[in-house]
Design an enzyme around this catalytic site. Sequence first.
Site, PDB file in Angstrom:
ATOM      1  N   ARG A 140       0.819  -1.221   0.000  1.00  0.00           N
ATOM      2  CA  ARG A 140       0.000   0.000   0.000  1.00  0.00           C
ATOM      3  C   ARG A 140       0.851   1.268   0.000  1.00  0.00           C
ATOM      4  O   ARG A 140       0.339   2.361  -0.207  1.00  0.00           O
ATOM      5  CB  ARG A 140      -0.904   0.035   1.243  1.00  0.00           C
ATOM      6  CG  ARG A 140      -1.888  -1.107   1.303  1.00  0.00           C
ATOM      7  CD  ARG A 140      -2.703  -1.010   2.578  1.00  0.00           C
ATOM      8  NE  ARG A 140      -3.565   0.152   2.551  1.00  0.00           N
ATOM      9  CZ  ARG A 140      -4.801   0.159   2.093  1.00  0.00           C
ATOM     10  NH1 ARG A 140      -5.318  -0.943   1.604  1.00  0.00           N
ATOM     11  NH2 ARG A 140      -5.518   1.256   2.116  1.00  0.00           N
TER      12      ARG A 140
ATOM     13  N   GLU B 124      -4.180   2.305 -26.506  1.00  0.00           N
ATOM     14  CA  GLU B 124      -3.967   1.834 -25.135  1.00  0.00           C
ATOM     15  C   GLU B 124      -4.525   0.411 -24.967  1.00  0.00           C
ATOM     16  O   GLU B 124      -3.903  -0.438 -24.335  1.00  0.00           O
ATOM     17  CB  GLU B 124      -4.619   2.823 -24.142  1.00  0.00           C
ATOM     18  CG  GLU B 124      -4.580   2.417 -22.684  1.00  0.00           C
ATOM     19  CD  GLU B 124      -3.192   2.103 -22.142  1.00  0.00           C
ATOM     20  OE1 GLU B 124      -2.181   2.382 -22.807  1.00  0.00           O
ATOM     21  OE2 GLU B 124      -3.129   1.524 -21.045  1.00  0.00           O
TER      22      GLU B 124
ATOM     23  N   ASN C  13      -4.412   7.459   6.550  1.00  0.00           N
ATOM     24  CA  ASN C  13      -4.433   7.085   5.143  1.00  0.00           C
ATOM     25  C   ASN C  13      -5.522   7.906   4.470  1.00  0.00           C
ATOM     26  O   ASN C  13      -6.684   7.815   4.871  1.00  0.00           O
ATOM     27  CB  ASN C  13      -4.740   5.585   5.010  1.00  0.00           C
ATOM     28  CG  ASN C  13      -5.072   5.194   3.584  1.00  0.00           C
ATOM     29  OD1 ASN C  13      -4.548   5.772   2.642  1.00  0.00           O
ATOM     30  ND2 ASN C  13      -5.966   4.231   3.434  1.00  0.00           N
TER      31      ASN C  13
ATOM     32  N   TRP D 284       2.683   6.275   1.539  1.00  0.00           N
ATOM     33  CA  TRP D 284       2.741   6.556   0.108  1.00  0.00           C
ATOM     34  C   TRP D 284       2.405   8.028   0.028  1.00  0.00           C
ATOM     35  O   TRP D 284       1.246   8.433   0.152  1.00  0.00           O
ATOM     36  CB  TRP D 284       1.720   5.696  -0.632  1.00  0.00           C
ATOM     37  CG  TRP D 284       1.625   5.986  -2.082  1.00  0.00           C
ATOM     38  CD1 TRP D 284       0.685   6.752  -2.702  1.00  0.00           C
ATOM     39  CD2 TRP D 284       2.474   5.505  -3.121  1.00  0.00           C
ATOM     40  NE1 TRP D 284       0.917   6.779  -4.046  1.00  0.00           N
ATOM     41  CE2 TRP D 284       2.014   6.020  -4.339  1.00  0.00           C
ATOM     42  CE3 TRP D 284       3.613   4.685  -3.126  1.00  0.00           C
ATOM     43  CZ2 TRP D 284       2.634   5.756  -5.548  1.00  0.00           C
ATOM     44  CZ3 TRP D 284       4.214   4.413  -4.334  1.00  0.00           C
ATOM     45  CH2 TRP D 284       3.723   4.944  -5.533  1.00  0.00           C
TER      46      TRP D 284
ATOM     47  N   LYS E 156      -2.246  -2.810 -23.884  1.00  0.00           N
ATOM     48  CA  LYS E 156      -2.596  -3.625 -22.707  1.00  0.00           C
ATOM     49  C   LYS E 156      -2.662  -5.091 -23.097  1.00  0.00           C
ATOM     50  O   LYS E 156      -2.134  -5.957 -22.413  1.00  0.00           O
ATOM     51  CB  LYS E 156      -3.969  -3.233 -22.173  1.00  0.00           C
ATOM     52  CG  LYS E 156      -4.243  -2.297 -21.099  1.00  0.00           C
ATOM     53  CD  LYS E 156      -3.446  -2.073 -19.902  1.00  0.00           C
ATOM     54  CE  LYS E 156      -2.032  -1.704 -20.083  1.00  0.00           C
ATOM     55  NZ  LYS E 156      -1.637  -0.365 -19.715  1.00  0.00           N
TER      56      LYS E 156
HETATM   57  C1  AGP Z   1       2.096   0.353 -19.112  1.00  0.00           C
HETATM   58  O1  AGP Z   1       1.196  -0.681 -19.002  1.00  0.00           O
HETATM   59  C2  AGP Z   1       3.452  -0.027 -19.394  1.00  0.00           C
HETATM   60  N1  AGP Z   1       3.937  -1.004 -18.530  1.00  0.00           N
HETATM   61  C3  AGP Z   1       4.439   1.045 -19.824  1.00  0.00           C
HETATM   62  O2  AGP Z   1       4.092   1.380 -21.130  1.00  0.00           O
HETATM   63  C4  AGP Z   1       4.553   2.361 -18.998  1.00  0.00           C
HETATM   64  O3  AGP Z   1       3.380   3.103 -19.130  1.00  0.00           O
HETATM   65  C5  AGP Z   1       5.768   3.159 -19.477  1.00  0.00           C
HETATM   66  O4  AGP Z   1       6.937   2.413 -19.253  1.00  0.00           O
HETATM   67  C6  AGP Z   1       5.892   4.511 -18.816  1.00  0.00           C
HETATM   68  O5  AGP Z   1       6.067   4.399 -17.444  1.00  0.00           O
HETATM   69  P1  AGP Z   1       5.898   5.637 -16.487  1.00  0.00           P
HETATM   70  O6  AGP Z   1       4.487   6.080 -16.593  1.00  0.00           O
HETATM   71  O7  AGP Z   1       6.250   5.122 -15.123  1.00  0.00           O
HETATM   72  O8  AGP Z   1       6.840   6.695 -16.970  1.00  0.00           O
END
Ligand code: AGP
Length: 609
Positions: free
Chosen positions: A27, A481, A100, A74, A485
């Site tokens: 967390r 996106e 929190n 965090w 994914k």
């Molecule tokens: C997202 O699912 C990815 N693992 C990857 O594209 C990520 O968004 C990218 O490496 C950028 O990371 P950041 O947002 O921590 O800069």
Amino acid sequence: MCGIVGYIGEKQTVPILMEGLEKLEYRGYDSAGVAIYSQEDLVVKKFKGRLSVLADYLEENPLPGVLGIGHTRWATHGEPNDINAHPHTSYHGKIAVVHNGIVENYMKLKNWLKGKGIEFKSETDTEVIAQLIEYYYEGNLVEALQKAIQKMEGAYAIGVICKDQPDTLIGYRKDNPLVVGIGKGENFIASDIPALLKHTRDVYFLEDGEMAVLTRDHITILNDLGEEMNRDPFHVTWDIESAEKGGYQHFMLKEINEQPKAVRDTLFPRVDKENRIKLDELRLTGEELNQFNKIIIIACGTAMHAGLVGKYAIEKFARIPVEVEIASEFRYKDPFVDKKTLLIAVSQSGETADTLAALREAKGKGAHVLTVTNVVGSRISREAHDVFYTWAGPEIAVASTKAYITQIIALNLIGLYLAELKGTMTRAEVADKVAELKNLPDKIQAILDHQENIQAIANKQFNQQSVFFIGRGIDDYTSKEGSLKLKEISYIHSEAIAAGELKHGTIALLEKGTLVIALATQDQLYDKMLSNMKEVKARGAFVVAITKEKSREEVEESADVVLSIPDTDNVFTPVLAVVPLQLFAYYTAVARGADIDKPKNLAKSVTVE
Ligand code: AGP
């Protein structure tokens, strides 16, 4: 999102708190601390860094006591350091608090308390809670907390102990989780069940606005009117591993399901009841903001896709040209950047090497740098001139989901803020948009409530060799996106193509049964998308369409399956349309037996070029 543990009993508290905190480290992990009632005093030990820093210290410097509270942080307000770490104590050291959540009006309260001569040590909103409780304390801790709560706005869970009351531990929740563990001769509070499972499987779940007053042998639950509540205990049957994931099979699924809360946490502290946007964190004055003639967004991967959606929104609202650049490309192309450029670096981790290097390149050329990031104190946040924190909480799964959605919210807020400043939208027009932004958490939840429909499609389609995503306008960005994914966690080849571009090449790849996921959420492009769906269907593709609820029936004629999202403003549809795509990628990967939270060849933060 932080982790809270509290204990009252006969055993030594430190080992119990440390075991609990270890189970909650997912967390938050930028700092940790404990407050123990020891030798008639409240002793606080807290350190920046992982829990192991605190553990090493406490091993060498034992802290005896049978009442205490602990915390893994965090950061939201104030960078991660020893002073900002929890627990926080009041001016005279009488009260210790772990927390929190976010106290939205903490600055107002802090100034009010300062006006009464109370001094503060940290930059946190949490210290305000401790100070407020002591301010109202006249010998009755429950009454003091009740008075403090009446002053506080926001969403939070807290644990409180008092130097004068060695027999009492108090927990309180408002819109953030807190469970009470029921023991024999001992009782507990915690943010989440895993912290308690070693000691008890019987818990009370507090409702919003409820306070739990714990002694060794007794637990009293009070509602917001101070009335005692009867509650049946809940017996936990899950194992520890699934409890850490909140009962979900994977962190990714948990994080997808946390999106309504992530949006609320990022949005609500920045808009008021009259739907005015307050971006207090920006140090730029209105005049300075007004002088930029161009915006460049730099980012990688999913964050770059959020940047594309942000470009669309900012250009539409504020009528400023926005370029989106892949960070690893930007730095080597001798970009046009000067003092009139506002550079927005978007990064969940705030540590991505390419984004950091691009930021430095632009800063060197005189750009003003604003970052949108999820990690307080990260390198990018330290090097930027201004920071807009997304408050999505820690994202553990490599595949970014809740951070992406909150990045879009952040960029929309920046766009609307600029629009009002530049006069491209009236105050009333901006307020209308903000009112709709506020509806998004419930609309995301409505999609999540029917995820079995998406799972059913994934269970039939998981053997595809290639999947194509098509869309127009802002839907093209959401498609990108969705495609990323799917490939990163299921290892299926996939491409996102602007729907109008299909016929210029990619349509040659379609065969009978090829899966095409078509997004048709944009009213002005809707007819064109129906034609594109017919076009791919005529080549044998199996078409899954995503559209707004109001268009569902009409789209059914052009697709094999239709998934609908609640109606919303065209500009905000990416926040909703991505949710079925995230779930489709997730359930497809499950059906293929992939390692979802840690996909092969990928890392959560990419700190090498
Ligand atoms: C997202 O699912 C990815 N693992 C990857 O594209 C990520 O968004 C990218 O490496 C950028 O990371 P950041 O947002 O921590 O800069």
